[in-house]
Design a protein around this motif. Structure first.
Motif, short mmCIF file in Angstrom:
data_model
loop_
_atom_site.label_atom_id
_atom_site.label_comp_id
_atom_site.label_asym_id
_atom_site.label_seq_id
_atom_site.Cartn_x
_atom_site.Cartn_y
_atom_site.Cartn_z
N GLY A 106 0.82 -1.21 0.00
CA GLY A 106 0.00 0.00 0.00
C GLY A 106 0.85 1.26 0.00
N LYS A 107 0.19 2.39 -0.23
CA LYS A 107 0.86 3.68 -0.25
C LYS A 107 0.48 4.45 1.00
CE LYS A 107 0.65 3.79 -5.29
NZ LYS A 107 0.14 4.51 -6.49
N ASP A 156 0.36 8.39 2.76
CA ASP A 156 0.47 9.84 2.66
C ASP A 156 0.95 10.38 4.00
OD1 ASP A 156 -0.53 9.91 0.02
OD2 ASP A 156 -2.59 9.80 0.78
N THR A 160 5.83 3.76 0.32
CA THR A 160 5.06 2.53 0.13
C THR A 160 5.50 1.52 1.17
OG1 THR A 160 6.65 1.63 -1.46
CG2 THR A 160 4.80 2.88 -2.35
N THR A 197 -4.33 -1.72 6.09
CA THR A 197 -5.48 -0.82 6.15
C THR A 197 -5.59 -0.16 7.52
OG1 THR A 197 -6.68 -2.17 4.53
CG2 THR A 197 -7.99 -0.69 5.91
N GLY A 255 -3.39 2.80 8.09
CA GLY A 255 -3.66 4.03 7.36
C GLY A 255 -3.14 4.08 5.95
N ARG A 269 -3.27 3.68 1.88
CA ARG A 269 -4.28 3.81 0.82
C ARG A 269 -3.87 2.92 -0.36
NH1 ARG A 269 -2.39 6.94 -3.41
NH2 ARG A 269 -0.65 8.36 -2.92
N ASP A 270 -4.81 2.69 -1.23
CA ASP A 270 -4.57 1.86 -2.42
C ASP A 270 -3.91 0.53 -2.04
OD1 ASP A 270 -5.57 3.98 -3.90
OD2 ASP A 270 -3.60 4.79 -4.37
#
Length: 572
Positions: A351-352, A354, A425, A483, A486, A488-489
């Motif tokens: 996942g990525k 932020d 990532t 998930t 935190g 995303r994608d």
């Protein structure tokens, strides 16, 4: 390290060690330090520490085609290329030519081999974890395979010895499923890894993320070997480490064996049979074919250690036929070649993230995160759809200037963009236990001989329902944790895989309490030929879900010291 190649050969020795990798190096060291004149036989070429690490100091731009394999390289290493990393320009020389060393597959099996002094200790992944009694009791508790003839208390002192000698990074966790050890300072987690660690602990009881325990010197402590020093964070380990920072037999145990004056090494020596005396019920030595000249030799010894790797050592036993052992030495149980295990991998999620845009990290750390097993440990952790468990390896990092190309920037905007690191990532992939199955096996094909006139190996092994059910949980659990942290994608993955891809072949000559159902006793000796020891992956009775090399080393040191004592007592 070159001079031991020229030591004068003789006809008879106290001990013979077959193989120079993780296990063979430890056998040589312990036997020689116990005063035994020891012949070490390697089927591949000579490799000199530092001198022969030809790509160790090359940068990406030093390789044609960015280091990507040429069509010629792939043609010679078609099966080796399945890993996705062995046949690049930086490391292909450590893996065999498939055309020169063929094998057969009833079902796909990825057999990665390194035929040279040091073996796969030059390119191993270096993750080093202890087994616990949960692992040693697993077969007895759930009825798969046969019971181990040892428990954690029997091996713990040898784990201590090995870790103290090779250098293993790590932190104390106090987990029953992953015993603590003698550690070098842990490799530091980066900011995102630390964040994920905290979120996993907050959201999932019993799950602990830590820094991977890897066989790297990470302090100024002095270690035995050929000038070993602390890790330089280059992460070019698979090319060979000129600093000796990661453990290999070439930089550590073989120099220690040589220093005793008791070791003779012969390279280009393909061992294909252990000789047997029916009157004494002992092995008398080994038969050898010279790899280059194809001349044949016999070397005699009081004790023989097979450390050639799980498939190779068992193949030697299978070829060691006599009136007493028509189906292979020590094979009254018909277990030679059976119960092939590995670890299944290639499943997890990424996942990525932020955030942490103002944070980075320095160096290329040679290890990532590790998340120990948390399934089937009792209570709510138990699953009804599969037995045993899995752990995770992985880590976090930031992208680079290549991300800017996709944005189609130009001019000043592009120049500014490529000076900034990309986004964060995080990826985590599972390592799952494979159960022992008697019908997962290899056999020898005497109709398809190699260039030395020896039978080739045919694999017939596969993952079964237990592993396939486990993979579903391995993927979903990774998604759940990322998930919760935190990301995303978040993207799950479950790539095509097969036995062998983990490069952790195990089983094929398993330990056990009963000679009717196993090949080796609790000291790694053949039940029926007590002066033959097997201490590579062959002896493993189950697989656990952790990388196995530390366990091979501990058992090898224990077995070598047992053999030395038995010889001194006149028992073998």
């Amino acid at each position: 390290m070159s001079k031991f190649y020229y030591n004068e050969e003789q006809e008879s020795y106290d001990a013979i060690v077959v193989g120079t990798g993780i296990s063979g190096g430890w056998a040589a060291k312990e036997l020689c330090e116990n005063g035994l004149k020891t012949l070490v036989l390697e089927r591949g070429r000579m490799v000199k520490h530092r001198d022969d690490y030809e790509t160790a100091n090359m940068d990406p731009w030093d390789f044609p085609n960015g280091g990507q394999p040429t069509q010629e390289m792939v043609a010679k290493q078609e099966k080796q290329n399945r890993t996705g990393y062995t046949t690049n320009a930086a490391s292909h020389m450590w893996f065999v030519n498939d055309l020169e060393h063929p094998y057969n597959e009833t079902k796909r099996f990825d057999w990665m081999r390194g035929y040279h002094v040091g073996g796969r200790s030059l390119q191993w992944g270096r993750h080093s974890y202890r087994w616990s009694d949960i692992d040693f009791k697993a077969n007895a508790n759930d009825g798969h395979g046969v019971d181990w003839p040892v428990r954690y208390r029997d091996i713990a002192p040898w784990y201590d010895k090995v870790e103290s000698y090779i250098g293993v990074t790590g932190e104390m966790l106090g987990l029953p499923q992953l015993p603590d050890g003698q550690f070098e300072p842990a490799l530091e987690l980066n900011c995102l890894e630390q964040h994920v660690r905290e979120k996993v602990a907050e959201n999932f009881d019993g799950r602990v993320m830590t820094s991977g325990r890897v066989a790297h010197i990470n302090s100024d402590k002095q270690f035995d070997g050929d000038g070993r020093t602390r890790c330089q964070y280059r992460n070019r380990c698979i090319r060979g480490c000129p600093f000796g920072a990661y453990f290999s037999s070439l930089s550590s145990t073989l120099p220690a064996a040589e220093a005793t004056g008791n070791m003779t090494m012969r390279v280009d020596s393909i061992v294909h049979e252990v000789m047997y005396d029916p009157d004494t019920k002992k092995a008398t030595g080994v038969k050898v074919i010279d790899r280059l000249t194809k001349e044949t030799f016999e070397f005699k010894a009081k004790v023989v250690f097979l450390c050639a790797s799980a498939v190779a050592s068992t193949s030697i036993l299978m070829q060691s036929k006599s009136d007493r052992f028509p189906n292979g030495m020590g094979n009254d149980s018909d277990q030679l070649g059976r119960n092939i295990m590995d670890h299944h991998l290639g499943v997890g999620a990424s996942g990525k993230f932020d955030g942490f845009g103002d944070k980075y990290y320095s160096g290329r750390r040679p290890g990532g995160i590790y998340l120990p097993r948390f399934r089937n440990l009792g209570g709510e952790s138990n699953r009804a759809d599969y037995k045993r468990g899995f752990g995770y390896q992985g880590g976090a990092g930031r992208g680079n200037w290549e991300e800017s190309v996709a944005e189609l920037s130009h001019g000043a905007e592009l120049k500014e963009a490529i000076l900034k690191p990309g986004g964060w990532t995080f990826g985590m992939g599972g390592f799952g236990e494979v159960l022992p199955y008697e019908d997962n096996r290899f056999t020898l094909d005497y109709d398809k001989l190699d260039q030395w006139g020896l039978p080739t190996v045919t694999f017939d092994a596969e993952f079964k329902d237990n592993e396939l059910n486990m993979r579903k949980d391995m993927m979903q659990s990774a998604v759940d944790m990322l998930t919760a942290a935190g990301m995303r994608d978040v993207e799950p993955f479950d790539r095509e895989t097969a036995l062998g891809l983990g490069i952790h072949e195990m089983g094929t000559a398993r330990m056990g309490r009963n000679r009717r159902t196993s090949v080796l006793d609790g000291n790694n000796a053949l039940h029926d030929v007590q002066n033959v020891y097997v201490t590579d992956g062959s002896f493993m009775t189950s697989a656990s879900c952790v990388n196995p090399s530390l366990t091979y080393m501990a058992f090898t040191a224990r077995a070598a010291n047992h053999a030395a004592q038995e010889l001194k007592k006149g028992n073998i």
